[in-house]
Each structure stands twice: as structure tokens, then as C-alpha cells.
Design a protein around this motif. Structure first.
Motif, PDB file in Angstrom:
ATOM      1  N   THR A   6       0.843  -1.176   0.000  1.00 40.49           N
ATOM      2  CA  THR A   6       0.000   0.000   0.000  1.00 40.49           C
ATOM      3  C   THR A   6       0.885   1.234   0.000  1.00 40.49           C
ATOM      4  O   THR A   6       2.092   1.139   0.239  1.00 40.49           O
ATOM      5  N   PHE A   7       0.294   2.374  -0.307  1.00 45.43           N
ATOM      6  CA  PHE A   7       1.078   3.604  -0.452  1.00 45.43           C
ATOM      7  C   PHE A   7       0.671   4.608   0.620  1.00 45.43           C
ATOM      8  O   PHE A   7      -0.519   4.847   0.837  1.00 45.43           O
ATOM      9  N   GLY A   8       1.671   5.174   1.278  1.00 46.62           N
ATOM     10  CA  GLY A   8       1.447   6.206   2.281  1.00 46.62           C
ATOM     11  C   GLY A   8       2.378   7.367   2.034  1.00 46.62           C
ATOM     12  O   GLY A   8       3.471   7.196   1.476  1.00 46.62           O
ATOM     13  N   SER A   9       1.970   8.544   2.436  1.00 44.90           N
ATOM     14  CA  SER A   9       2.740   9.743   2.117  1.00 44.90           C
ATOM     15  C   SER A   9       3.526  10.256   3.318  1.00 44.90           C
ATOM     16  O   SER A   9       3.140  10.082   4.468  1.00 44.90           O
ATOM     17  N   VAL A  10       4.648  10.867   2.998  1.00 50.44           N
ATOM     18  CA  VAL A  10       5.400  11.693   3.948  1.00 50.44           C
ATOM     19  C   VAL A  10       5.538  13.038   3.266  1.00 50.44           C
ATOM     20  O   VAL A  10       6.366  13.219   2.369  1.00 50.44           O
TER      21      VAL A  10
ATOM     22  N   ALA B  68      -1.050  10.434  -5.163  1.00 46.67           N
ATOM     23  CA  ALA B  68      -2.383  10.069  -5.649  1.00 46.67           C
ATOM     24  C   ALA B  68      -3.413  10.431  -4.593  1.00 46.67           C
ATOM     25  O   ALA B  68      -3.100  10.486  -3.400  1.00 46.67           O
ATOM     26  N   PRO B  69      -4.659  10.692  -5.021  1.00 45.35           N
ATOM     27  CA  PRO B  69      -5.710  11.042  -4.060  1.00 45.35           C
ATOM     28  C   PRO B  69      -5.976   9.913  -3.064  1.00 45.35           C
ATOM     29  O   PRO B  69      -6.038   8.747  -3.436  1.00 45.35           O
ATOM     30  N   GLY B  70      -6.105  10.278  -1.792  1.00 44.96           N
ATOM     31  CA  GLY B  70      -6.463   9.306  -0.782  1.00 44.96           C
ATOM     32  C   GLY B  70      -5.300   8.697  -0.031  1.00 44.96           C
ATOM     33  O   GLY B  70      -5.519   7.926   0.911  1.00 44.96           O
ATOM     34  N   GLN B  71      -4.065   9.014  -0.424  1.00 46.02           N
ATOM     35  CA  GLN B  71      -2.925   8.503   0.341  1.00 46.02           C
ATOM     36  C   GLN B  71      -2.938   9.126   1.735  1.00 46.02           C
ATOM     37  O   GLN B  71      -3.146  10.324   1.889  1.00 46.02           O
ATOM     38  N   VAL B  72      -2.691   8.292   2.736  1.00 43.91           N
ATOM     39  CA  VAL B  72      -2.693   8.760   4.115  1.00 43.91           C
ATOM     40  C   VAL B  72      -1.263   8.816   4.636  1.00 43.91           C
ATOM     41  O   VAL B  72      -0.331   8.297   4.021  1.00 43.91           O
ATOM     42  N   ASP B  73      -1.099   9.450   5.778  1.00 46.22           N
ATOM     43  CA  ASP B  73       0.224   9.583   6.387  1.00 46.22           C
ATOM     44  C   ASP B  73       0.846   8.216   6.623  1.00 46.22           C
ATOM     45  O   ASP B  73       0.214   7.312   7.192  1.00 46.22           O
ATOM     46  N   ALA B  74       2.092   8.053   6.201  1.00 43.89           N
ATOM     47  CA  ALA B  74       2.734   6.741   6.250  1.00 43.89           C
ATOM     48  C   ALA B  74       2.885   6.219   7.672  1.00 43.89           C
ATOM     49  O   ALA B  74       2.690   5.022   7.923  1.00 43.89           O
ATOM     50  N   THR B  75       3.221   7.091   8.606  1.00 37.19           N
ATOM     51  CA  THR B  75       3.402   6.640   9.986  1.00 37.19           C
ATOM     52  C   THR B  75       2.082   6.158  10.588  1.00 37.19           C
ATOM     53  O   THR B  75       2.019   5.100  11.223  1.00 37.19           O
ATOM     54  N   ALA B  76       1.016   6.913  10.361  1.00 36.74           N
ATOM     55  CA  ALA B  76      -0.302   6.483  10.832  1.00 36.74           C
ATOM     56  C   ALA B  76      -0.726   5.197  10.147  1.00 36.74           C
ATOM     57  O   ALA B  76      -1.338   4.309  10.769  1.00 36.74           O
ATOM     58  N   LEU B  77      -0.393   5.060   8.871  1.00 35.56           N
ATOM     59  CA  LEU B  77      -0.740   3.870   8.113  1.00 35.56           C
ATOM     60  C   LEU B  77      -0.095   2.621   8.712  1.00 35.56           C
ATOM     61  O   LEU B  77      -0.739   1.569   8.839  1.00 35.56           O
ATOM     62  N   HIS B  78       1.164   2.719   9.103  1.00 38.46           N
ATOM     63  CA  HIS B  78       1.837   1.589   9.744  1.00 38.46           C
ATOM     64  C   HIS B  78       1.062   1.119  10.976  1.00 38.46           C
ATOM     65  O   HIS B  78       0.913  -0.091  11.209  1.00 38.46           O
TER      66      HIS B  78
END
Length: 265
Positions: free
Chosen positions: A225-229, A234-244
């Protein structure tokens, strides 16, 4: 049947919790390396360098080659690097015709610094790029993106199977949902594919409606899955740390519910 996996450096995709890929979307090779070096520890299981965001890369493949080398040098040894030039037809930011696209991917492969390359399923030179990647020892993510809609469940499954037949090491689909039925179609097709797959897949629905697909991939068999820092790709990517944290929560619940192993006979 054992779960199909793909190992890139220290990361095995398809084994338990989905890996988190963090995109780097800078305009220059120097900025891409700088942002990569500043990623928080543990935020990225995999880093995707979005080559289409690099100014001039479509007409000068050396820009992409230098950026890949700089990002690879900035990454911990065990973190895999995925190199991706996303075409405009599939949500990218920089035009490139079929020949320019293929030339850039070939140059990146010749540089030998990417652990995996993204090749769009619709690319005219797809078969050559898949072969070159495998000859170079790089994994191939064969991808399909639809920023306008979500195809029916049967079509999504057919796309995943087409990617597998075309030599994907990881099959990838990203779509835009317009209602909950679209989200369920994506989740259902992923589960259908995973039941008989001989390689892992990564699927996601974009936007707010699709966030659940980024969080619950392990339930249906999505391995990445893809998470952002900072900037998202892309639309809808969430914070990577929260995603973990969410992925760990889901994984823990699935493990707790798993039946105990059978006693050996």
C-alpha cells in the motif's frame, strides 16, 4: 497452497502485513535525494521515485538516471527502490510518447540502481521492458491506473491475470471509486485473484471512498500500500506513519483469529 511472495532487499511482499511504499515526488535529482534522506526512520518499507515529477526527465533520461542513483545512495541498504515514470494517460504529470517512455525505463535499468521498475500494462513496448528488467535483475511492477472510474469486478480480475501472464512480479491496479459498490468490486477482485495467484498483487481505490482499501489490504490479499510523507502522489494517500499503525492493528487481529497449526501426523 503457499502465499506467493516477492522479496526486494530486506522486504518480502505478500507475507503478512502489507508493506508501505512512500512516493518521492520532487522536481530535481538533488531534491529527491534530500527528501529521501530526511524520511523518518521506519516510515517507508519501500520508496517509489516518481520520475515523471522530475523536470525534463521525459526528454533527457540522464535526469532520471541521476535521480535514481542519488535516491539509492540516500536510502538504507535494506530499503528497496521502485522507479516509476507514470504517463499522463494514467495520472502522471509529464507527457512522454511511447518511445520516450521506453527509452527512459531502459536507461534506468541500464543504470542498475533500481530494485524494481513500474511498467504500465498499456505500454507499447511492455514486453521488451519486462524482458530487459528481468535480464537486469530488477523486479517488474506491471500497473494499470484509472483515475476516472472503477471497472467491473470481472474486468479488474482479468487485468490482474493479464499482468501476471505478461510477466509481472507484482501486479498493481489503482482505480477511482464513485460509490461503495466500486470499492467492493476492487476488494472482491483482489480476493478472487489472490485465491489462485502465483505472485503478489497491490490494489487500491483512490480518494476518500477508497481509503479502506489502503488499510485493509491484508484481508483480501493486497501486499503493498502507499502512504505519504509530505506530498502525496495520488488522491487518498494517508500519512505513512499512521498507516503503519493501522496495518499493524489489522494484522494483529488477523493473527489472533487464525486457527492454531495442526499437529503433525
Amino acid at each position: 497452497m503457499s502465499t506467493p511472495t516477492l522479496t526486494l532487499r530486506s522486504v518480502t511482499l505478500g507475507a503478512g502485513r502489507p508493506a508501505v511504499c512512500v512516493p518521492v515526488v520532487e522536481r530535481t535529482p538533488a531534491d529527491a535525494a534530500r527528501v529521501t534522506a530526511a524520511l523518518p526512520a521506519g516510515a517507508a518499507d519501500v520508496v517509489e521515485l516518481r520520475l515523471d515529477h522530475l523536470t525534463g526527465s521525459a526528454t533527457d533520461p540522464d535526469v532520471a538516471v541521476r535521480a535514481v542513483a542519488g535516491v539509492r545512495a540516500a536510502l538504507p541498504h535494506g530499503t528497496p527502490l521502485l522507479a516509476t515514470f507514470r504517463t499522463v494517460r494514467e495520472g502522471g504529470v509529464q507527457p512522454a510518447d511511447e518511445d520516450a517512455y521506453a527509452t527512459l525505463v531502459r536507461a534506468v535499468l541500464a543504470g542498475g540502481q533500481a530494485d524494481a521498475v513500474d511498467v504500465e500494462l498499456a505500454a507499447a513496448h511492455r514486453a521488451d521492458l519486462v524482458r530487459r528488467a528481468h535480464d537486469a535483475g530488477a523486479a517488474v511492477v506491471l500497473s494499470h491506473h484509472d483515475f476516472a472510474a472503477t471497472p467491473p469486478r470481472a474486468r479488474l480480475l482479468a487485468l490482474l491475470r493479464e499482468q501476471a501472464a505478461a510477466g509481472a512480479d507484482l501486479c498493481k491496479i489503482a482505480v477511482m471509486p464513485h460509490d461503495v459498490d466500486d470499492v467492493l468490486a476492487l476488494l472482491g477482485a483482489t480476493a478472487d485473484f489472490a485465491r489462485a495467484a502465483d505472485r503478489p498483487a497491490a490494489t487500491m481505490a483512490m480518494g476518500g471512498l477508497g481509503v479502506v482499501t489502503r488499510l485493509a489490504g491484508e484481508v483480501v490479499g493486497s501486499a503493498l500500500t502507499f502512504g505519504s510523507v509530505g506530498s502525496a502522489s495520488a488522491p487518498g494517500q494517508v500519512d505513512a506513519t499512521a498507516l503503519h499503525g493501522v496495518l499493524a492493528l489489522v494484522h494483529g487481529a488477523l493473527v489472533a483469529d487464525a486457527p492454531p497449526p495442526s499437529d503433525p501426523v
